[in-house]
Write an enzyme that holds these catalytic residues in place. Structure first.
Site, mmCIF file in Angstrom:
data_model
loop_
_atom_site.group_PDB
_atom_site.id
_atom_site.type_symbol
_atom_site.label_atom_id
_atom_site.label_comp_id
_atom_site.label_asym_id
_atom_site.label_seq_id
_atom_site.Cartn_x
_atom_site.Cartn_y
_atom_site.Cartn_z
ATOM 1 N N HIS A 117 -17.612 -20.407 12.090
ATOM 2 C CA HIS A 117 -17.368 -19.035 11.589
ATOM 3 C C HIS A 117 -18.670 -18.358 11.138
ATOM 4 O O HIS A 117 -18.687 -17.602 10.168
ATOM 5 C CB HIS A 117 -16.374 -19.033 10.419
ATOM 6 C CG HIS A 117 -15.014 -19.527 10.783
ATOM 7 N ND1 HIS A 117 -13.988 -18.704 11.147
ATOM 8 C CD2 HIS A 117 -14.501 -20.784 10.843
ATOM 9 C CE1 HIS A 117 -12.901 -19.412 11.400
ATOM 10 N NE2 HIS A 117 -13.182 -20.686 11.232
ATOM 11 N N ASN A 189 -6.543 -17.946 9.901
ATOM 12 C CA ASN A 189 -7.006 -17.549 11.226
ATOM 13 C C ASN A 189 -6.048 -16.520 11.817
ATOM 14 O O ASN A 189 -4.984 -16.270 11.256
ATOM 15 C CB ASN A 189 -7.042 -18.762 12.163
ATOM 16 C CG ASN A 189 -8.276 -19.635 11.953
ATOM 17 O OD1 ASN A 189 -9.287 -19.187 11.423
ATOM 18 N ND2 ASN A 189 -8.194 -20.876 12.381
ATOM 19 N N HIS A 381 -12.678 -20.983 -0.161
ATOM 20 C CA HIS A 381 -12.245 -22.378 -0.301
ATOM 21 C C HIS A 381 -10.721 -22.416 -0.427
ATOM 22 O O HIS A 381 -10.168 -21.767 -1.333
ATOM 23 C CB HIS A 381 -12.878 -22.984 -1.560
ATOM 24 C CG HIS A 381 -12.769 -24.472 -1.614
ATOM 25 N ND1 HIS A 381 -11.617 -25.156 -1.286
ATOM 26 C CD2 HIS A 381 -13.666 -25.414 -1.950
ATOM 27 C CE1 HIS A 381 -11.815 -26.444 -1.424
ATOM 28 N NE2 HIS A 381 -13.055 -26.641 -1.814
ATOM 29 N N TYR A 404 -14.939 -27.473 2.122
ATOM 30 C CA TYR A 404 -15.475 -26.139 1.814
ATOM 31 C C TYR A 404 -16.452 -26.156 0.639
ATOM 32 O O TYR A 404 -17.501 -25.521 0.665
ATOM 33 C CB TYR A 404 -14.336 -25.149 1.589
ATOM 34 C CG TYR A 404 -13.613 -24.814 2.881
ATOM 35 C CD1 TYR A 404 -12.834 -25.769 3.519
ATOM 36 C CD2 TYR A 404 -13.729 -23.574 3.476
ATOM 37 C CE1 TYR A 404 -12.185 -25.487 4.710
ATOM 38 C CE2 TYR A 404 -13.082 -23.282 4.673
ATOM 39 C CZ TYR A 404 -12.312 -24.249 5.283
ATOM 40 O OH TYR A 404 -11.685 -23.976 6.465
HETATM 41 FE FE1 HDD Z 1 -12.368 -23.941 8.215
HETATM 42 C C1 HDD Z 1 -14.980 -21.950 7.425
HETATM 43 C C2 HDD Z 1 -10.364 -21.158 8.663
HETATM 44 C C3 HDD Z 1 -9.809 -25.938 9.333
HETATM 45 C C4 HDD Z 1 -14.196 -26.673 7.474
HETATM 46 N N1 HDD Z 1 -12.626 -21.950 8.088
HETATM 47 C C5 HDD Z 1 -13.783 -21.321 7.738
HETATM 48 C C6 HDD Z 1 -13.587 -19.896 7.766
HETATM 49 C C7 HDD Z 1 -12.294 -19.680 8.103
HETATM 50 C C8 HDD Z 1 -11.684 -20.970 8.310
HETATM 51 C C9 HDD Z 1 -11.617 -18.345 8.272
HETATM 52 C C10 HDD Z 1 -14.656 -18.862 7.468
HETATM 53 C C11 HDD Z 1 -14.620 -18.415 6.034
HETATM 54 C C12 HDD Z 1 -15.647 -17.332 5.824
HETATM 55 O O1 HDD Z 1 -15.476 -16.247 6.373
HETATM 56 O O2 HDD Z 1 -16.612 -17.615 5.104
HETATM 57 N N2 HDD Z 1 -10.492 -23.616 8.934
HETATM 58 C C13 HDD Z 1 -9.825 -22.406 8.941
HETATM 59 C C14 HDD Z 1 -8.446 -22.638 9.272
HETATM 60 C C15 HDD Z 1 -8.291 -23.976 9.475
HETATM 61 C C16 HDD Z 1 -9.577 -24.589 9.249
HETATM 62 C C17 HDD Z 1 -7.388 -21.546 9.371
HETATM 63 C C18 HDD Z 1 -7.064 -24.756 9.846
HETATM 64 C C19 HDD Z 1 -5.858 -24.357 9.604
HETATM 65 N N3 HDD Z 1 -12.072 -25.936 8.413
HETATM 66 C C20 HDD Z 1 -10.939 -26.553 8.870
HETATM 67 C C21 HDD Z 1 -11.081 -27.996 8.742
HETATM 68 C C22 HDD Z 1 -12.329 -28.214 8.187
HETATM 69 C C23 HDD Z 1 -12.934 -26.901 8.001
HETATM 70 C C24 HDD Z 1 -10.039 -29.017 9.124
HETATM 71 C C25 HDD Z 1 -13.012 -29.513 7.819
HETATM 72 C C26 HDD Z 1 -12.401 -30.613 7.569
HETATM 73 N N4 HDD Z 1 -14.278 -24.257 7.622
HETATM 74 C C27 HDD Z 1 -14.803 -25.471 7.320
HETATM 75 C C28 HDD Z 1 -16.188 -25.395 6.724
HETATM 76 C C29 HDD Z 1 -16.433 -23.856 6.702
HETATM 77 C C30 HDD Z 1 -15.167 -23.293 7.314
HETATM 78 C C31 HDD Z 1 -17.198 -26.238 7.385
HETATM 79 C C32 HDD Z 1 -17.719 -23.336 7.325
HETATM 80 C C33 HDD Z 1 -18.260 -22.312 6.381
HETATM 81 C C34 HDD Z 1 -17.455 -22.428 5.199
HETATM 82 O O3 HDD Z 1 -16.511 -23.385 5.377
HETATM 83 O O4 HDD Z 1 -17.589 -21.805 4.172
HETATM 84 O O5 HDD Z 1 -16.182 -25.915 5.447
#
Ligand code: HDD
Length: 722
Positions: A117, A189, A381, A404
């Site tokens: 993202h 999402n 988060h 997160y």
């Molecule tokens: Fe995630 C970012 C949505 C599963 C780990 N995720 C992130 C963002 C969104 C989502 C919208 C961007 C937030 C922003 O604009 O800063 N993610 C989802 C949805 C998931 C999902 C709807 C499943 C239903 N994500 C998911 C899993 C993991 C992560 C299973 C790890 C185990 N996601 C992350 C992250 C991020 C992230 C690596 C990258 C940047 C951040 O968190 O802040 O932690």
């Protein structure tokens, strides 16, 4: 002292369609004078402590304030264009502190982009609750009439920060609610199902989907071997992949996307009773998509299309709105609904089985004033919860709860990111976290521990009635295992429901998308495996894709499963408001300017944006009858317009291309007698659906305005194989 730079003449941008008399020439000053006061967006946020108390700093002492350029230490500067040298042609001196400070700060301007993202756009707004959730949730943000400030960040998933907006991908829809009980983040999402069922696989799906590690290509796309390798081996990814290959993978605008919390959450009411819910954001403008060719063209012509669209709409006062709704399920021991496992994030519950009940409306009404400070530094988060909202045991959600916080520490450089203005709760913070990188709180007191006697025993603990993070005392028992429940083995039912719910034109887009993406893969075995998986969804879909790829149909047909279609999942056949739609009007110096100016005004009055396209820039006409040209034949492409009105025939191939593209992209087309030849030159006849001749520009607009609520002229789709 006179400045050395030569004066330049600039013209301020003016709104489309506004007579050019509104233009104000801006001269760069050549004489020294008192600087202008800071612009509104240069004003730094008012400093406050981490507990929200404003710090009383004189305005001139704050960053980006005051009349004179200074160093970071506030000392005034006479020069920022020349390094300190031993003579004009001599070596630069190490003692030049301003040089070193300026370059050093620049060298560290970038922070790591989000691991997923990374590319996003955001806006501020407000969430107004209608009270419908009060009976199921005690969070104050859902009290009738309560207004809560929000910050929303939309994003693509796979691309880097500089990648294009319109790629085929899932879109993030993350909302930060600054409630009066603390921050609640709904990190969702635009697709209601996810690729994997357990957070432990997240690094695997992302490594497979991101560019190949050797050459770092392709950027921001799933059309490559490693992605398809993963999603065909992990068939739990089938439903999400199918959504990506559908029109949902190509939103027309962030303003026209649904949002989903994906997981099932638990809500607790004032009496401690619980229900399970799935959150849905429903856009008031409807759900609309780009066609694949439009998305591809936009990625080159306007890679910032979605970012621009959101910012322009808000700037012009066309504030996008979404209703927040919940599907409500009884909180039973099995945590299933109509046989659907609510803990499995790869499954959706059709709205026809559990209607979405609206609990409030969000309006986005302000753009960020600084991209980095707000959009880049915002940290969401799924664990940021308030009283009355709790998690379930969905193993994907549980993995997210760890990830997160962890990622923000490396992305934002330490554990104090909650003190950044965009992340600060709008209520007092009274934690006992101390020190660490970028600490700005200046905590008073001597006893940051509990219990203490030195700080009067403060702070105190809340009672259960007022406290957040009170976990529902769900009974938990079991052996320690690395296993999924049996129901998680069903990898295809949600995919089948989605596919069966699409109209033929949407299904045709799905087949085309699979054929394109798999056609970009090199490994035949992967393509074959993908078609085998498609046979589990729909035999005809598998056959069409196999034919397109030049493969025999592998595997076995799926058993004849009866699927309940969910019409709510289709985008075609509904009528929606047209606010913010863009009307391209082709005109030239011979066009009836009175008719043109009146129509431009009518389009704007109807909350749409008129863009006049002409062979040259500047204005059409002169004197009182001037109309500003917004696009020329060099800068206009069909992707930007929701409908095209042709009121001139320029005899130019670029116009022919524009009209042909608009037609192929299923846009409403209207023309006046002056534009008839241009439409004919594009090979388009009146027999084609959604092509209307009219006597005047005004009546031509009435014709296309009637077509817009359906978003596209779907009846024309049969003329093309998109
Ligand atoms: Fe995630 C970012 C949505 C599963 C780990 N995720 C992130 C963002 C969104 C989502 C919208 C961007 C937030 C922003 O604009 O800063 N993610 C989802 C949805 C998931 C999902 C709807 C499943 C239903 N994500 C998911 C899993 C993991 C992560 C299973 C790890 C185990 N996601 C992350 C992250 C991020 C992230 C690596 C990258 C940047 C951040 O968190 O802040 O932690």
């Amino acid at each position: 002292m006179p400045r050395t730079s030569r004066p330049k003449s600039k013209t301020q941008p003016i709104a489309p369609g506004v007579p050019s008399s509104a233009a104000v020439p801006v001269e760069e000053p050549t004489q020294r004078r008192e600087p202008l006061p800071p612009k509104r967006d240069q004003a730094a946020p008012r400093p406050s402590t981490a507990t929200g108390t404003p710090v009383d700093v004189p305005i001139d002492a704050m960053a980006q304030q005051g009349a004179f350029l200074t160093t970071a230490q506030g000392a005034r500067l006479t020069d920022t264009d020349h390094s300190l040298k031993a003579g004009p042609r001599g070596p630069v001196l190490l003692q030049d502190h301003h040089l070193r400070e300026k370059i050093t700060h620049f060298d560290h301007e970038r922070i790591p982009e989000r691991v997923v993202h990374a590319r996003g756009a955001a806006a501020h707004g407000v969430f107004a609750a209608n009270g419908a959730a009060e009976r199921i949730c005690c969070a104050s943000l859902f009290e009738k009439g309560k207004e809560t400030p929000v910050f929303v960040r939309f994003s693509t998933v796979l691309g880097s920060r500089g990648s294009a907006d319109t790629v085929r991908d899932t879109r993030g829809f993350a909302t930060k609610f600054y409630t009066d009980e603390g921050v609640f983040d709904l990190v969702g999402n635009n697709i209601p199902v996810f690729f994997i069922q357990d957070g432990i696989k997240f690094p695997d799906i992302i490594h497979a989907a991101k560019p190949h590690p050797d050459r770092e290509i392709p950027q921001a796309q799933s059309a490559h071997d490693t992605f398809w390798d993963f999603v065909t081996l992990h068939t739990e990814a089938t439903a999400h992949t199918l959504w990506n290959m559908s029109d949902r993978g190509l939103p027309r605008s962030y303003r026209m996307m649904e949002g989903f919390g994906v997981h099932t959450f638990r809500l607790v009411n004032a009496r401690g009773k619980t229900v399970l819910v799935k959150f849905h954001w429903k856009p008031r403008l409807g759900v609309h998509s780009l066609l694949w060719e439009e998305a591809q063209i936009a990625a080159g012509v306007d890679p910032d299309m979605h970012r621009r669209d959101l910012a322009d709409a808000i700037e012009s006062g066309a504030f996008p709105q979404w209703d927040l709704g919940v599907q409500v399920f009884p909180d039973t021991e099995e945590q299933t609904f109509e046989g659907i496992d609510l803990l499995d994030p790869t499954k959706l519950v059709p709205e026809e089985l559990a209607p979405v009940q609206v609990i409030g409306t969000m309006t986005l009404n302000a753009n960020p004033t600084n991209y980095f400070e707000q959009t880049e530094q915002v940290a969401f988060h799924p664990g940021h919860l308030v009283r009355g909202i709790d998690h379930t045991d969905d193993p994907l959600l549980q993995g997210r709860l760890f990830s997160y916080l962890d990622t923000q520490i490396s992305r934002l450089g330490g554990p104090n990111f909650a003190q950044l203005p965009i992340n600060r709760p709008h209520v007092g913070v009274n934690d006992m976290f101390r020190d660490g990188m970028h600490q700005t709180a200046g905590h008073a007191g001597v006893a940051p521990y509990r219990p203490n006697s030195l700080d009067g025993g403060c702070p105190f603990l809340a009672g259960n009635k007022d406290a957040a993070l009170i976990e529902y005392p769900e009974a938990v028992a079991g052996r320690k295992v690395r296993e999924a429940p049996k129901s998680f083995d069903d990898h295809f039912s949600s995919a089948r429901i989605f596919y069966a719910s699409l109209t033929p034109v949407e299904q045709a887009h799905v087949a085309k998308a699979y054929t394109f993406e798999l056609g970009k893969c090199y490994e035949k075995a992967i393509k074959q495996r993908a078609v085998t998986v498609l046979r589990q969804i729909d035999e005809q879909l598998a056959q069409t894709v196999a034919t397109g790829l030049g493969l025999p149909l592998p595997g076995k047909p799926s058993k004849n499963v009866q699927v309940l279609a969910s019409p709510a999942l289709s985008q075609v056949g509904n009528r929606w408001p047209c606010d913010g739609r863009i009307i391209g009007i082709v005109a030239d110096d011979k066009t009836d300017l009175a008719d043109l100016a009146a129509t431009v005004a009518t389009v704007a009055e109807q909350s749409m944006t008129p863009l006049v396209i002409a062979p040259h820039g500047g204005e059409l006409g002169n004197g009182a009858q001037q109309v500003v040209v917004s696009r020329t034949l060099d800068t206009a492409r069909s992707i930007e317009f929701d409908a095209l009105l042709v009121a001139a025939t320029v005899g130019d191939l670029r116009l022919t291309t524009l009209v042909q593209e608009a037609h192929r992209h299923l846009k409403g087309i209207a023309y006046t007698p002056d534009g008839a030849d241009a439409v004919r030159a594009a090979g388009i006849t009146d027999n084609s659906a959604g092509v209307e001749g009219a006597d005047t520009i005004a009546t031509a607009f009435d014709g296309i305005a009637a077509l817009l609520p359906e978003h596209r002229v779907w009846a024309r789709a049969a003329e093309y194989a998109h």
